[in-house]
Design a protein around this motif. Structure first.
Motif, short mmCIF file in Angstrom:
data_model
loop_
_atom_site.label_atom_id
_atom_site.label_comp_id
_atom_site.label_asym_id
_atom_site.label_seq_id
_atom_site.Cartn_x
_atom_site.Cartn_y
_atom_site.Cartn_z
N ASN A 44 2.28 6.88 -49.59
CA ASN A 44 3.47 6.36 -49.80
C ASN A 44 4.81 6.42 -50.22
O ASN A 44 5.33 6.93 -50.94
CB ASN A 44 2.56 4.91 -49.65
N ILE A 45 5.56 5.35 -49.15
CA ILE A 45 6.80 5.23 -49.64
C ILE A 45 6.69 4.87 -51.15
O ILE A 45 7.90 5.86 -51.93
CB ILE A 45 7.47 4.30 -48.97
N TYR A 46 5.79 4.43 -51.71
CA TYR A 46 6.37 3.95 -52.96
C TYR A 46 6.07 5.63 -54.05
O TYR A 46 7.19 5.98 -55.12
CB TYR A 46 4.94 3.34 -53.71
N ASP A 47 4.83 6.41 -53.41
CA ASP A 47 5.04 7.91 -53.75
C ASP A 47 6.46 8.68 -54.08
O ASP A 47 6.80 9.25 -55.29
CB ASP A 47 4.15 7.91 -53.86
N VAL A 48 7.14 8.13 -53.12
CA VAL A 48 7.74 9.20 -52.67
C VAL A 48 9.16 8.94 -53.52
O VAL A 48 9.96 9.78 -54.43
CB VAL A 48 9.04 9.51 -51.30
N SER A 49 9.54 7.56 -53.74
CA SER A 49 10.65 6.85 -54.56
C SER A 49 10.72 7.14 -55.57
O SER A 49 11.46 8.19 -56.71
CB SER A 49 10.12 5.51 -54.30
N LYS A 50 9.04 6.76 -56.71
CA LYS A 50 8.51 7.22 -58.06
C LYS A 50 9.31 8.66 -57.69
O LYS A 50 10.06 9.31 -58.83
CB LYS A 50 7.43 7.53 -58.00
N GLN A 51 8.62 9.75 -57.18
CA GLN A 51 8.75 11.19 -57.74
C GLN A 51 10.49 11.72 -57.54
O GLN A 51 10.54 12.57 -57.88
CB GLN A 51 7.82 12.54 -56.75
N ALA A 52 11.00 11.64 -56.96
CA ALA A 52 12.02 11.75 -56.37
C ALA A 52 13.20 10.76 -56.83
O ALA A 52 14.73 11.45 -57.26
CB ALA A 52 12.66 11.61 -55.33
N GLY A 53 12.93 9.79 -58.00
CA GLY A 53 13.21 9.07 -58.48
C GLY A 53 14.65 8.10 -57.58
O GLY A 53 15.62 8.24 -58.27
N VAL A 54 14.20 7.64 -57.60
CA VAL A 54 15.50 7.60 -55.66
C VAL A 54 14.39 5.78 -55.46
O VAL A 54 13.53 5.63 -56.40
CB VAL A 54 16.20 7.47 -55.11
N SER A 55 15.30 4.49 -55.48
CA SER A 55 14.54 3.34 -55.12
C SER A 55 13.87 3.92 -54.11
O SER A 55 14.44 4.81 -52.81
CB SER A 55 15.91 2.45 -54.58
N VAL A 87 11.02 16.24 -51.29
CA VAL A 87 9.49 15.10 -51.81
C VAL A 87 8.61 15.16 -50.75
O VAL A 87 7.76 15.21 -51.22
CB VAL A 87 10.22 13.81 -52.67
N MET A 88 9.54 14.79 -50.15
CA MET A 88 8.56 14.68 -48.93
C MET A 88 7.51 16.07 -48.86
O MET A 88 5.83 15.00 -47.52
CB MET A 88 9.17 13.16 -47.54
N GLU A 89 8.69 16.94 -48.15
CA GLU A 89 7.94 18.09 -47.59
C GLU A 89 6.28 18.24 -49.25
O GLU A 89 5.30 18.57 -48.79
CB GLU A 89 8.99 19.22 -47.74
N GLU A 90 7.06 18.45 -50.17
CA GLU A 90 5.86 18.43 -51.38
C GLU A 90 4.70 17.97 -51.41
O GLU A 90 3.90 18.20 -52.05
CB GLU A 90 6.80 18.62 -52.73
N LEU A 91 5.04 15.99 -50.61
CA LEU A 91 3.48 15.40 -50.80
C LEU A 91 3.93 15.51 -49.47
O LEU A 91 2.11 14.97 -49.66
CB LEU A 91 4.35 14.35 -51.51
N GLY A 92 3.70 16.23 -49.30
CA GLY A 92 2.82 16.09 -47.19
C GLY A 92 3.21 14.74 -46.76
O GLY A 92 2.20 14.22 -45.80
N TYR A 93 4.45 14.21 -47.26
CA TYR A 93 4.40 12.79 -47.03
C TYR A 93 5.17 12.50 -45.36
O TYR A 93 5.60 13.32 -45.03
CB TYR A 93 4.84 11.98 -47.30
N THR A 94 4.37 11.70 -43.99
CA THR A 94 4.74 11.45 -43.35
C THR A 94 5.18 9.92 -42.37
O THR A 94 3.95 9.53 -42.79
CB THR A 94 3.79 12.44 -41.49
N PRO A 95 6.30 9.73 -42.70
CA PRO A 95 6.26 7.96 -42.18
C PRO A 95 6.06 7.87 -41.50
O PRO A 95 5.60 8.49 -40.01
CB PRO A 95 8.20 8.23 -41.81
#
Length: 334
Positions: free
Chosen positions: A2-13, A38-46
């Motif tokens: 989810n968006i929280y994982d992307v935030s943590k991995q990218a080091g942004v809010s 990071v979204m691509e790495e984690l396979g995250y789709t909004p």
């Protein structure tokens, strides 16, 4: 994921991730690239719905058609989707059939999906009474409604029309000037478009002094075998005709099959004109003279008009008429 994982991995809010997802320009290129990587790495789709809420648009258009197997409507859907993709919009297609209650149900479904606009392909969505058209008028209070070759007056409703009346009038006039005097007219529907075509036939006949040939007008399903058999029955009953004008290429192919079975030469004994300039007109033998209704132009104009509405364009016309063109092939001798 989810968006929280992307935030943590990218080091942004989370807010920064949200801005990247929603295309907000207030994000540096470096940060944007980092978040996207990071979204691509984690396979995250909004989530599309969540993104739509952020942008106040789903970037999605609903398309309604009565029958996607119809050659004319199939072409329309193809052109509409092509133009929507070019403008970065997705499409949801609903094949409604011809029942009014089903049309209402599918329109409600599209609105519940928060589409940004609705396109109704074909003139059979317009009913004969304002009461039965109220569901379209109500929808137009929420989103723009585009009518491809249908006409309904109302706020936020835009009609892109082929000039079917003039097309048939001119085609019949050419048949008359080539010496044809007993011209049968076969048509499929009493829709807005269908009524205009029929009036074109009637007025061309009247203006040429042939009279009101009501006994030369026949409605039939959009079916090759049916139109062939209908003409065969009329011929056996002694009805004289030297030309056939149709509202669709399907009926014209049936007329060709009738001529072959009756031993009539085309165009010497029987001239035939189809309508829509579909694949059938070029696949038949001989190839059909047919009216090109400019379906591609109708659809591209529909989407460009819709984009103008979205962009707040002033004085966007509520209806635009496009002229048809008669394509001469081998079933007429003019």
């Amino acid at each position: 994921m989810n968006i929280y994982d992307v935030s943590k991995q990218a080091g942004v809010s989370i807010a920064t991730v949200s801005r990247v997802i929603n295309g907000n320009p207030n994000v540096s290129d470096r940060t944007r690239k980092k978040v996207l990587a990071v979204m691509e790495e984690l396979g995250y789709t909004p989530n599309v719905f969540a993104r739509g809420l952020g942008l106040n648009t789903m970037k999605t258009i609903g398309i309604m058609c009565s029958d996607a197997s119809d050659l004319y409507l199939a072409n329309a859907i193809s052109y509409l989707e092509r133009e929507l993709r070019a403008n970065e919009y997705d499409a949801i297609l609903c094949c409604t059939g011809y029942n009014l209650e089903n049309k209402k149900k599918y329109l409600e479904l599209l609105l519940s999906k928060r589409v940004d606009g609705v396109i109704m392909a074909g003139s059979k969505f317009i009913e004969s009474t304002r009461e039965d058209n109220e569901y379209i008028l109500n929808a137009a209070r929420q989103v723009p409604v585009m009518l491809v070759n249908g006409r309904l007056e109302g706020k936020n409703i835009y009609s892109i029309l082929c000039d079917d009346y003039t097309a048939v009038y001119q085609a019949v006039t050419k048949l008359i000037r080539s010496g044809r005097r007993r011209i049968l007219y076969l048509y499929t529907s009493v829709s807005y478009s269908g009524n205009n075509k029929r009036r074109g036939y009637q007025n061309a006949s009247m203006d040429a002094g042939l009279g009101n040939l009501e006994n030369m007008i026949y409605q039939c399903p959009k079916d090759i075998a049916y139109s062939r058999d209908l003409l065969s029955d009329l011929y056996r009953q002694g009805l004289k005709f030297d030309a056939v004008m149709t509202s669709d290429d399907t009926l014209a192919v049936g007329a060709l099959k009738f001529a072959a079975s009756a031993g009539l030469k085309v165009p010497e004994d029987l001239s035939i004109i189809g309508y829509n300039n579909s694949l059938l007109s070029r696949a038949s033998e001989p190839e059909l003279t047919s009216v090109d209704t400019k379906i591609e132009a109708l659809c591209t104009t529909t989407i460009s008009t819709l984009m103008s509405v979205f962009n707040g364009g002033k004085n966007v016309p509520n209806w635009i008429t496009i002229s048809a063109e008669l394509i001469k092939r081998y079933t007429t001798d003019f």
